[in-house]
Design an enzyme around this catalytic site. Structure first.
Site, PDB file in Angstrom:
ATOM      1  N   LYS A 229       0.854  -1.193   0.000  1.00 36.01           N
ATOM      2  CA  LYS A 229       0.000   0.000   0.000  1.00 36.01           C
ATOM      3  C   LYS A 229       0.886   1.238   0.000  1.00 36.01           C
ATOM      4  O   LYS A 229       2.043   1.215   0.435  1.00 36.01           O
ATOM      5  CB  LYS A 229      -0.949   0.014   1.197  1.00 36.01           C
ATOM      6  CG  LYS A 229      -0.274  -0.076   2.577  1.00 36.01           C
ATOM      7  CD  LYS A 229       0.214   1.249   3.137  1.00 36.01           C
ATOM      8  CE  LYS A 229       0.840   1.090   4.507  1.00 36.01           C
ATOM      9  NZ  LYS A 229       1.460   2.344   5.006  1.00 36.01           N
TER      10      LYS A 229
ATOM     11  N   PRO B 286       9.576  -5.566   1.033  1.00 35.39           N
ATOM     12  CA  PRO B 286      10.639  -5.409   2.034  1.00 35.39           C
ATOM     13  C   PRO B 286      10.084  -4.993   3.390  1.00 35.39           C
ATOM     14  O   PRO B 286       9.075  -4.294   3.480  1.00 35.39           O
ATOM     15  CB  PRO B 286      11.534  -4.322   1.430  1.00 35.39           C
ATOM     16  CG  PRO B 286      10.661  -3.591   0.461  1.00 35.39           C
ATOM     17  CD  PRO B 286       9.690  -4.590  -0.065  1.00 35.39           C
TER      18      PRO B 286
ATOM     19  N   ALA C 220       9.661  -0.863   5.656  1.00 31.86           N
ATOM     20  CA  ALA C 220       9.676   0.009   4.484  1.00 31.86           C
ATOM     21  C   ALA C 220       8.471   0.932   4.437  1.00 31.86           C
ATOM     22  O   ALA C 220       8.413   1.838   3.607  1.00 31.86           O
ATOM     23  CB  ALA C 220       9.737  -0.832   3.201  1.00 31.86           C
ATOM     24  N   GLY C 221       7.472   0.702   5.300  1.00 33.77           N
ATOM     25  CA  GLY C 221       6.272   1.526   5.283  1.00 33.77           C
ATOM     26  C   GLY C 221       5.268   1.111   4.231  1.00 33.77           C
ATOM     27  O   GLY C 221       4.355   1.870   3.894  1.00 33.77           O
ATOM     28  N   LEU C 222       5.401  -0.131   3.713  1.00 32.66           N
ATOM     29  CA  LEU C 222       4.545  -0.605   2.629  1.00 32.66           C
ATOM     30  C   LEU C 222       3.448  -1.553   3.109  1.00 32.66           C
ATOM     31  O   LEU C 222       2.649  -2.036   2.303  1.00 32.66           O
ATOM     32  CB  LEU C 222       5.396  -1.298   1.560  1.00 32.66           C
ATOM     33  CG  LEU C 222       6.421  -0.394   0.860  1.00 32.66           C
ATOM     34  CD1 LEU C 222       7.350  -1.223  -0.030  1.00 32.66           C
ATOM     35  CD2 LEU C 222       5.720   0.683   0.035  1.00 32.66           C
ATOM     36  N   GLY C 223       3.417  -1.841   4.409  1.00 34.55           N
ATOM     37  CA  GLY C 223       2.322  -2.622   4.974  1.00 34.55           C
ATOM     38  C   GLY C 223       2.376  -4.112   4.702  1.00 34.55           C
ATOM     39  O   GLY C 223       1.328  -4.771   4.722  1.00 34.55           O
ATOM     40  N   GLY C 224       3.557  -4.667   4.484  1.00 34.78           N
ATOM     41  CA  GLY C 224       3.655  -6.075   4.124  1.00 34.78           C
ATOM     42  C   GLY C 224       3.064  -7.022   5.160  1.00 34.78           C
ATOM     43  O   GLY C 224       2.270  -7.914   4.826  1.00 34.78           O
ATOM     44  N   GLY C 225       3.424  -6.847   6.422  1.00 33.77           N
ATOM     45  CA  GLY C 225       2.909  -7.725   7.463  1.00 33.77           C
ATOM     46  C   GLY C 225       1.402  -7.616   7.617  1.00 33.77           C
ATOM     47  O   GLY C 225       0.697  -8.628   7.778  1.00 33.77           O
ATOM     48  N   SER C 226       0.881  -6.410   7.549  1.00 33.34           N
ATOM     49  CA  SER C 226      -0.563  -6.200   7.652  1.00 33.34           C
ATOM     50  C   SER C 226      -1.292  -6.825   6.466  1.00 33.34           C
ATOM     51  O   SER C 226      -2.361  -7.424   6.624  1.00 33.34           O
ATOM     52  CB  SER C 226      -0.870  -4.702   7.716  1.00 33.34           C
ATOM     53  OG  SER C 226      -0.305  -4.120   8.866  1.00 33.34           O
TER      54      SER C 226
ATOM     55  N   ASP D 191      -3.030  -1.337  10.042  1.00 28.05           N
ATOM     56  CA  ASP D 191      -3.153  -1.319   8.583  1.00 28.05           C
ATOM     57  C   ASP D 191      -3.888  -2.526   8.015  1.00 28.05           C
ATOM     58  O   ASP D 191      -4.106  -2.591   6.801  1.00 28.05           O
ATOM     59  CB  ASP D 191      -1.761  -1.254   7.934  1.00 28.05           C
ATOM     60  CG  ASP D 191      -1.135   0.125   8.015  1.00 28.05           C
ATOM     61  OD1 ASP D 191      -1.876   1.102   8.223  1.00 28.05           O
ATOM     62  OD2 ASP D 191       0.095   0.224   7.873  1.00 28.05           O
TER      63      ASP D 191
END
Length: 305
Positions: free
Chosen positions: A8, A98, A101-107, A140
């Site tokens: 995101k 990654p 990174a602020g891209l919300g991967g875990g969420s 998120d």
């Protein structure tokens, strides 16, 4: 089942100061858009059990936990407790987004697990309850259940649909060889006395709503409207991220924007060809560079293995 968990980008991110010193979380206001790349991949296998649940999680990234410290694991655990149907669940997680990174991967992984399990069990849990479960997992997670651009408010639990269609967006994402913990990013914000939170979300939504007839080019509007309250403090504290930000601008992007709390930086492009040109210039300089698009019609499809 096989499904992808997209990243995101917060086109705006207004972070409000805590009302009380005892508050754990900040309130947010953000216009958030899912992007199809980078995206993690999940393969989920479900078998009935006699009387006890079991969850097994494997991951290609050895740096990530594969127990209840992982949001995907916790999502599966929460779901099984809710439906009271003993199962053996195996999750194979292949990370492409990654970390830090602020891209919300875990969420996004957690939301994908909730969606997959609810699909398998014939949507036994209604969407409203599923959204509430997502909010308990993390700020998120809920937005990824919406599967479209949304306005996110509160602590991430208030998800509002847009009353207009946002055109497809294109750009690049660069992640320098530096991560930013969310806790540290918030600590940097909290260290600023008398900080005035941004109002960019309300302003951009107003502009976009008034621009339904496309009287103004969307890229022209976003060039002057993208905003992130974390940007000034994170760029000041992390020179490598500031360098990535500057290089995106000098490579011809219409606008650079810190992704969430960092460390990734987004560069807005006019179209896919422009994004490719920017990526070609940046790729030799960073460990992670990718072209991104919000045109993701098949991103949320769940396939049977």
């Amino acid at each position: 089942m096989f499904l992808r968990a997209p990243c995101k980008i917060n086109l705006t991110l207004d972070v409000f100061n805590k009302k009380e010193s005892t508050d754990i979380y900040h309130s947010l206001d953000s216009l958030v858009v899912p992007f199809g790349e980078p995206a993690d991949e999940l393969r989920i296998y479900i078998e009935p059990a006699d009387n006890k649940n079991s969850i097994t999680l494997t991951c290609n990234d050895s740096q990530l936990p594969i127990d209840n410290r992982n949001l995907a694991y916790r999502a599966a655990d929460m779901y099984l407790e809710r439906i009271d149907k003993p199962c053996h669940i195996k999750i194979e997680l292949y990370k492409r987004i990654p970390a830090e990174a602020g891209l919300g991967g875990g969420s996004s992984n957690a939301a994908a697990v909730l969606r997959a399990l609810n699909t398998h069990f014939n949507n036994i849990i209604d969407q409203r309850t599923l959204m509430a479960m997502a909010a308990r997992l993390g700020s998120d997670v809920s937005l990824f259940l919406a599967e479209k651009p949304v306005r996110m408010r509160g602590h991430g639990e208030i998800i509002e649909s847009l009353n207009f269609e946002l055109p497809s967006l294109y750009g690049v994402i660069v992640r320098p060889d530096t991560g930013v913990s969310t806790a540290h990013a918030y600590a940097l914000l909290d260290s600023i006395q008398n900080r005035q939170p941004g109002t960019s979300t309300e302003q951009l939504l107003s502009h976009l709503c008034n621009n339904k007839q496309n009287s103004t080019d969307i890229n022209e509007l976003l060039t002057t409207s993208l905003s992130n309250d974390f940007e000034s403090v994170v760029l000041a504290a992390y020179p490598t991220i500031a360098k990535a930000y500057d290089m995106i601008v000098t490579s011809g992007a219409l606008r650079a924007l810190l992704c969430g709390s960092g460390s990734a930086v987004f560069g807005l492009a006019r179209n896919i060809q422009h994004a490719e040109q920017i990526a070609n210039l940046l790729t030799p300089h960073f460990p992670f560079t990718t072209i991104v698009s919000s045109a993701i019609p098949e991103t949320f499809v769940i396939s049977q293995l």
